[in-house]
Design a protein around this motif. Structure first.
Motif, short mmCIF file in Angstrom:
data_model
loop_
_atom_site.label_atom_id
_atom_site.label_comp_id
_atom_site.label_asym_id
_atom_site.label_seq_id
_atom_site.Cartn_x
_atom_site.Cartn_y
_atom_site.Cartn_z
N VAL A 92 -8.06 4.66 11.42
CA VAL A 92 -8.09 4.13 10.05
C VAL A 92 -6.68 3.69 9.66
N VAL A 93 -6.58 2.46 9.19
CA VAL A 93 -5.31 1.90 8.74
C VAL A 93 -5.39 1.73 7.23
N ARG A 94 -4.39 2.26 6.51
CA ARG A 94 -4.43 2.26 5.05
C ARG A 94 -3.19 1.56 4.48
N ASN A 95 -3.44 0.62 3.57
CA ASN A 95 -2.37 -0.07 2.86
C ASN A 95 -2.29 0.35 1.39
N VAL A 96 -3.44 0.72 0.84
CA VAL A 96 -3.57 1.04 -0.57
C VAL A 96 -4.38 2.33 -0.69
N ALA A 97 -4.05 3.18 -1.64
CA ALA A 97 -4.78 4.43 -1.81
C ALA A 97 -6.20 4.16 -2.29
N ALA A 98 -7.17 4.67 -1.55
CA ALA A 98 -8.58 4.55 -1.92
C ALA A 98 -9.35 5.56 -1.11
N GLY A 99 -10.52 5.93 -1.60
CA GLY A 99 -11.37 6.83 -0.85
C GLY A 99 -10.76 8.20 -0.64
N SER A 100 -10.88 8.72 0.59
CA SER A 100 -10.51 10.11 0.86
C SER A 100 -9.02 10.39 0.68
N ILE A 101 -8.16 9.43 0.98
CA ILE A 101 -6.73 9.72 0.87
C ILE A 101 -6.31 9.88 -0.60
N ALA A 102 -6.95 9.13 -1.50
CA ALA A 102 -6.66 9.28 -2.92
C ALA A 102 -7.06 10.67 -3.39
N LYS A 103 -8.19 11.17 -2.90
CA LYS A 103 -8.65 12.51 -3.28
C LYS A 103 -7.78 13.59 -2.66
N LEU A 156 -1.91 -1.71 14.08
CA LEU A 156 -0.92 -2.32 13.19
C LEU A 156 -0.91 -3.84 13.33
N ARG A 157 -1.11 -4.33 14.53
CA ARG A 157 -1.20 -5.79 14.73
C ARG A 157 -2.44 -6.35 14.04
N VAL A 158 -3.55 -5.64 14.17
CA VAL A 158 -4.78 -6.06 13.50
C VAL A 158 -4.56 -6.08 11.99
N ASN A 159 -3.90 -5.06 11.48
CA ASN A 159 -3.63 -4.99 10.04
C ASN A 159 -2.80 -6.17 9.57
N ASP A 160 -1.74 -6.46 10.29
CA ASP A 160 -0.87 -7.58 9.89
C ASP A 160 -1.66 -8.88 9.86
N PHE A 161 -2.47 -9.10 10.89
CA PHE A 161 -3.21 -10.35 10.98
C PHE A 161 -4.28 -10.44 9.90
N LEU A 162 -5.10 -9.38 9.76
CA LEU A 162 -6.19 -9.42 8.79
C LEU A 162 -5.67 -9.46 7.36
N ALA A 163 -4.60 -8.73 7.08
CA ALA A 163 -4.05 -8.72 5.72
C ALA A 163 -3.65 -10.13 5.31
N GLY A 164 -3.02 -10.86 6.22
CA GLY A 164 -2.63 -12.24 5.93
C GLY A 164 -3.83 -13.15 5.80
N ARG A 203 -12.25 -1.87 3.42
CA ARG A 203 -12.25 -1.96 1.95
C ARG A 203 -11.56 -3.26 1.58
N LEU A 204 -12.28 -4.09 0.83
CA LEU A 204 -11.80 -5.41 0.48
C LEU A 204 -11.95 -5.60 -1.03
N TRP A 205 -10.83 -5.87 -1.70
CA TRP A 205 -10.85 -6.06 -3.15
C TRP A 205 -10.38 -7.46 -3.51
N ASP A 206 -11.03 -8.04 -4.49
CA ASP A 206 -10.54 -9.30 -5.02
C ASP A 206 -9.14 -9.09 -5.60
N MET A 207 -8.21 -9.96 -5.26
CA MET A 207 -6.81 -9.77 -5.66
C MET A 207 -6.59 -9.87 -7.17
N GLU A 208 -7.42 -10.64 -7.85
CA GLU A 208 -7.22 -10.82 -9.28
C GLU A 208 -7.98 -9.79 -10.11
N THR A 209 -9.20 -9.46 -9.70
CA THR A 209 -10.05 -8.60 -10.53
C THR A 209 -10.22 -7.19 -9.98
N ASN A 210 -9.82 -6.96 -8.73
CA ASN A 210 -10.06 -5.69 -8.02
C ASN A 210 -11.55 -5.43 -7.79
N GLU A 211 -12.38 -6.46 -7.95
CA GLU A 211 -13.81 -6.30 -7.65
C GLU A 211 -13.96 -5.93 -6.18
#
Length: 259
Positions: A92-103, A156-164, A203-211
């Motif tokens: 599991v690669v995490r960039n933003v707190a969500a789910g179990s790590i937030a808890k 980490l390579r997958v994360n860099d590519f997919l995040a972009g 986990r995928l969130w809209d950048m403007e609305t966080n939907e």
């Protein structure tokens, strides 16, 4: 499908023997599960969309030199993949707190983490897929040190590519889960990306609305799960119009993946 020998059935996919030695057919179901399968539903079209999305991601990642089990998409619900020995770990690669790590750490959901984190979970449904350390992995022999290094580096390579990739269409990559397998080629063994990459595993969130545009819509009873997956596919250019979406989901006639 009845003519093929079933190798394995999981919560969201079925593996059948492939047409040639060393290959499998991976079939994407419409089943949705959460909380270690305590919550279940069938979401028409989800498997079709995940097949298309995973094909897209695996193909793009192979294009930057990341080895995967993917060979080609066969039809609306099936892929031809290389047969691998799955390493019993979820990465599991995490960039933003969500789910179990937030808890776990009392972090506000949506807060950016100090740096990208890579975590390992032992694949064992009956134990709830517990979080494990590299010490556990070494002690129990789930993977050797080189495999762990390969998995972390690839993740980490997958994360860099997919995040972009997602940022380019207004989506934030919050976190994702991937799996790896051992691909045996004669006397050589390679660690390759396996399983799938889709809104089921990201986990995928809209950048403007966080939907939320991912499986959290099912976990949290937000509704419109398949529509959210279709939104991701549309933004990425995988499907382009409402007619395309109807054909991809094909609720009425394409439940068996035979086209």
């Amino acid at each position: 499908m009845s003519r093929r020998r079933k190798i394995y059935e999981g919560k969201a996919k079925i593996l059948y023997e492939g047409p040639e030695p060393g290959t499998l057919i991976q079939y994407f179901k419409d089943d949705a599960t959460a909380f270690n399968a305590e919550k279940r539903a069938v979401l028409d079209g989800k498997g079709v969309l995940n097949n298309r999305l995973s094909e897209y991601f695996m193909t793009r990642l192979a294009g930057i030199g990341i080895p995967t089990h993917f060979i080609k998409r066969l039809n609306m619900r099936e892929q031809l993949v290389k047969q691998v020995e799955i390493i019993p770990l979820e990465v599991v690669v995490r960039n933003v707190a969500a789910g179990s790590i937030a808890k776990r750490f009392g972090i506000t959901e949506g807060e950016a983490l100090p740096r990208t984190l890579v975590e390992f979970y032992y694949k064992k449904d009956e134990l709830g897929d517990p979080l494990v350390t590299e010490e556990h992995i070494a002690a129990f022999g789930w993977a050797n040190p080189q495999e762990v290094e390969d998995m972390v580096g690839t993740a980490l390579r997958v994360n860099d590519f997919l995040a972009g990739l997602f940022a380019g269409v207004g989506i934030r990559l919050v976190d994702f889960k991937i799996e790896f397998g051992r691909l045996y080629e004669g006397e050589m063994v390679r660690t390759v990306l396996a399983d799938e990459i889709s809104p089921d595993s990201c986990r995928l969130w809209d950048m403007e609305t966080n939907e939320k545009l991912d499986k959290d819509r099912f976990r949290r009873d937000l509704g419109n799960v398949t529509e959210a997956y279709a939104e991701v596919a549309t933004r990425l250019g995988i499907i382009k119009t409402s007619t395309d979406i109807a054909e991809v989901i094909d609720i009425r006639g394409e439940r068996n993946g035979d086209k």
